[in-house]
Design a protein around this motif. Sequence first.
Motif, PDB file in Angstrom:
ATOM      1  N   VAL A   1       0.896  -1.214  -0.219  1.00  0.00           N
ATOM      2  CA  VAL A   1      -0.099  -0.027  -0.051  1.00  0.00           C
ATOM      3  C   VAL A   1       0.845   1.382   0.069  1.00  0.00           C
ATOM      4  N   LEU A   2       0.546   2.291  -0.647  1.00  0.00           N
ATOM      5  CA  LEU A   2       1.073   3.619  -0.636  1.00  0.00           C
ATOM      6  C   LEU A   2       0.080   4.523   0.206  1.00  0.00           C
ATOM      7  N   VAL A   3       0.503   5.579   0.626  1.00  0.00           N
ATOM      8  CA  VAL A   3      -0.428   6.505   1.295  1.00  0.00           C
ATOM      9  C   VAL A   3       0.078   7.740   1.066  1.00  0.00           C
ATOM     10  N   ARG A   4      -0.753   8.739   0.571  1.00  0.00           N
ATOM     11  CA  ARG A   4      -0.431  10.066   0.127  1.00  0.00           C
ATOM     12  C   ARG A   4      -1.567  11.140   0.711  1.00  0.00           C
ATOM     13  N   LEU A   5      -0.987  12.368   0.693  1.00  0.00           N
ATOM     14  CA  LEU A   5      -1.748  13.396   1.423  1.00  0.00           C
ATOM     15  C   LEU A   5      -2.978  13.637   0.290  1.00  0.00           C
ATOM     16  N   THR A   6      -4.214  13.985   1.012  1.00  0.00           N
ATOM     17  CA  THR A   6      -5.111  14.705   0.164  1.00  0.00           C
ATOM     18  C   THR A   6      -4.879  16.180  -0.038  1.00  0.00           C
ATOM     19  N   GLU A   7      -5.667  16.621  -0.686  1.00  0.00           N
ATOM     20  CA  GLU A   7      -5.448  18.227  -0.667  1.00  0.00           C
ATOM     21  C   GLU A   7      -5.550  18.913   0.430  1.00  0.00           C
ATOM     22  N   ARG A   8      -6.637  18.282   1.125  1.00  0.00           N
ATOM     23  CA  ARG A   8      -6.857  19.040   2.643  1.00  0.00           C
ATOM     24  C   ARG A   8      -5.761  18.689   3.539  1.00  0.00           C
ATOM     25  N   GLY A   9      -5.261  17.430   3.450  1.00  0.00           N
ATOM     26  CA  GLY A   9      -4.074  16.947   3.959  1.00  0.00           C
ATOM     27  C   GLY A   9      -2.885  17.876   3.982  1.00  0.00           C
ATOM     28  N   GLU A  10      -2.696  18.158   2.612  1.00  0.00           N
ATOM     29  CA  GLU A  10      -1.608  19.142   2.252  1.00  0.00           C
ATOM     30  C   GLU A  10      -1.631  20.433   2.838  1.00  0.00           C
ATOM     31  N   GLN A  11      -3.058  20.984   2.695  1.00  0.00           N
ATOM     32  CA  GLN A  11      -3.296  22.317   3.310  1.00  0.00           C
ATOM     33  C   GLN A  11      -3.059  22.163   4.803  1.00  0.00           C
ATOM     34  N   LEU A  12      -3.478  21.097   5.412  1.00  0.00           N
ATOM     35  CA  LEU A  12      -3.416  21.227   6.999  1.00  0.00           C
ATOM     36  C   LEU A  12      -1.918  20.922   7.374  1.00  0.00           C
ATOM     37  N   ALA A  13      -1.181  20.316   6.677  1.00  0.00           N
ATOM     38  CA  ALA A  13       0.298  20.087   6.697  1.00  0.00           C
ATOM     39  C   ALA A  13       1.025  21.488   6.709  1.00  0.00           C
ATOM     40  N   THR A  14       0.564  22.417   5.796  1.00  0.00           N
ATOM     41  CA  THR A  14       1.337  23.424   5.808  1.00  0.00           C
ATOM     42  C   THR A  14       0.820  24.482   6.824  1.00  0.00           C
ATOM     43  N   GLU A  15      -0.389  24.346   7.195  1.00  0.00           N
ATOM     44  CA  GLU A  15      -0.845  25.206   8.363  1.00  0.00           C
ATOM     45  C   GLU A  15       0.025  24.975   9.716  1.00  0.00           C
ATOM     46  N   ALA A  16      -0.057  23.470  10.042  1.00  0.00           N
ATOM     47  CA  ALA A  16       0.551  23.052  11.003  1.00  0.00           C
ATOM     48  C   ALA A  16       2.126  23.240  10.982  1.00  0.00           C
ATOM     49  N   LEU A  17       2.880  23.291   9.831  1.00  0.00           N
ATOM     50  CA  LEU A  17       4.154  23.735   9.912  1.00  0.00           C
ATOM     51  C   LEU A  17       4.480  25.080  10.190  1.00  0.00           C
ATOM     52  N   ALA A  18       3.678  25.965   9.728  1.00  0.00           N
ATOM     53  CA  ALA A  18       3.692  27.192  10.202  1.00  0.00           C
ATOM     54  C   ALA A  18       3.477  27.500  11.525  1.00  0.00           C
ATOM     55  N   ALA A  19       2.447  26.807  12.184  1.00  0.00           N
ATOM     56  CA  ALA A  19       2.156  27.051  13.542  1.00  0.00           C
ATOM     57  C   ALA A  19       3.505  26.635  14.349  1.00  0.00           C
ATOM     58  N   VAL A  20       4.049  25.172  14.075  1.00  0.00           N
ATOM     59  CA  VAL A  20       5.106  24.731  14.717  1.00  0.00           C
ATOM     60  C   VAL A  20       6.404  25.759  14.819  1.00  0.00           C
ATOM     61  N   LEU A  21       6.703  26.180  13.474  1.00  0.00           N
ATOM     62  CA  LEU A  21       7.753  27.170  13.183  1.00  0.00           C
ATOM     63  C   LEU A  21       7.548  28.399  14.261  1.00  0.00           C
ATOM     64  N   ALA A  22       6.276  28.686  14.098  1.00  0.00           N
ATOM     65  CA  ALA A  22       6.203  29.920  15.161  1.00  0.00           C
ATOM     66  C   ALA A  22       6.323  29.657  16.430  1.00  0.00           C
ATOM     67  N   ALA A  23       6.013  28.532  17.009  1.00  0.00           N
ATOM     68  CA  ALA A  23       6.325  27.997  18.447  1.00  0.00           C
ATOM     69  C   ALA A  23       7.718  28.148  18.598  1.00  0.00           C
ATOM     70  N   ASP A  24       8.371  27.428  17.576  1.00  0.00           N
ATOM     71  CA  ASP A  24       9.945  27.400  17.815  1.00  0.00           C
ATOM     72  C   ASP A  24      10.537  28.423  17.778  1.00  0.00           C
ATOM     73  N   GLU A  25      10.147  29.417  16.893  1.00  0.00           N
ATOM     74  CA  GLU A  25      10.680  30.640  16.988  1.00  0.00           C
ATOM     75  C   GLU A  25      10.626  31.589  18.258  1.00  0.00           C
ATOM     76  N   GLU A  26       9.372  31.639  18.858  1.00  0.00           N
ATOM     77  CA  GLU A  26       9.180  31.868  20.080  1.00  0.00           C
ATOM     78  C   GLU A  26      10.104  31.241  21.178  1.00  0.00           C
ATOM     79  N   LEU A  27      10.390  30.016  21.298  1.00  0.00           N
ATOM     80  CA  LEU A  27      11.046  29.349  21.985  1.00  0.00           C
ATOM     81  C   LEU A  27      12.585  30.010  21.992  1.00  0.00           C
ATOM     82  N   LEU A  28      12.902  30.037  20.820  1.00  0.00           N
ATOM     83  CA  LEU A  28      14.371  30.675  20.526  1.00  0.00           C
ATOM     84  C   LEU A  28      14.564  32.028  20.411  1.00  0.00           C
ATOM     85  N   ALA A  29      13.510  32.950  20.715  1.00  0.00           N
ATOM     86  CA  ALA A  29      13.650  34.303  20.558  1.00  0.00           C
ATOM     87  C   ALA A  29      14.805  34.997  21.242  1.00  0.00           C
ATOM     88  N   PRO A  30      14.974  34.327  22.527  1.00  0.00           N
ATOM     89  CA  PRO A  30      16.193  35.184  23.319  1.00  0.00           C
ATOM     90  C   PRO A  30      17.580  34.975  22.621  1.00  0.00           C
TER      91      PRO A  30
END
Length: 156
Positions: free
Chosen positions: A104-133
């Motif tokens: 079996v192969l698994v692939r992202l749906t269009e909705r999955g791709e969009q949510l993955a993009t949003e999630a990465l942006a949210a995680v990068l923002a959280a990482d940036e805040e943690l590294l801000a000092p």
Amino acid sequence: MVAEWNRRAPSLDVEPLQVIGRLLRWAEHGQRAIKDALRPLGLSYGDFDVLNTMRRRGDPAGVNPRELARSSLVTSGAMTARLDRLAEAGLVVRATDPADRRAVLVRLTERGEQLATEALAAVLAADEELLAPLDHAQREQLAALLKTALSPHETD
């Protein structure tokens, strides 16, 4: 804590506590920040990891679930449970591997791709805040030091 140990047991070398204790506390803050960033999107860190591993790989045909499990360092059973959740949410689809009808192969749906993009942006923002000092040079130095410290403990 170190000062107290130095008073209580001056011959005891507690220097490692200064580093490891702070790393563990920082990791707790980081995990909490990432969890909080993903909560509004309805994702766990494991779900985020699967979605963005698939997105990063960018294979239009999909990915073998065993490869995903290996890259996420989880059992195939745990990966199956994650993929079941993600498929039920309409974020991934499974299809027969044209090269091996038993696989079996698994692939992202269009909705999955969009949510993955949003999630990465949210995680990068959280990482940036943690590294801000830290400034850019300090971040590079910290990354290099952590890489050196981790290398004897990492396996490929």
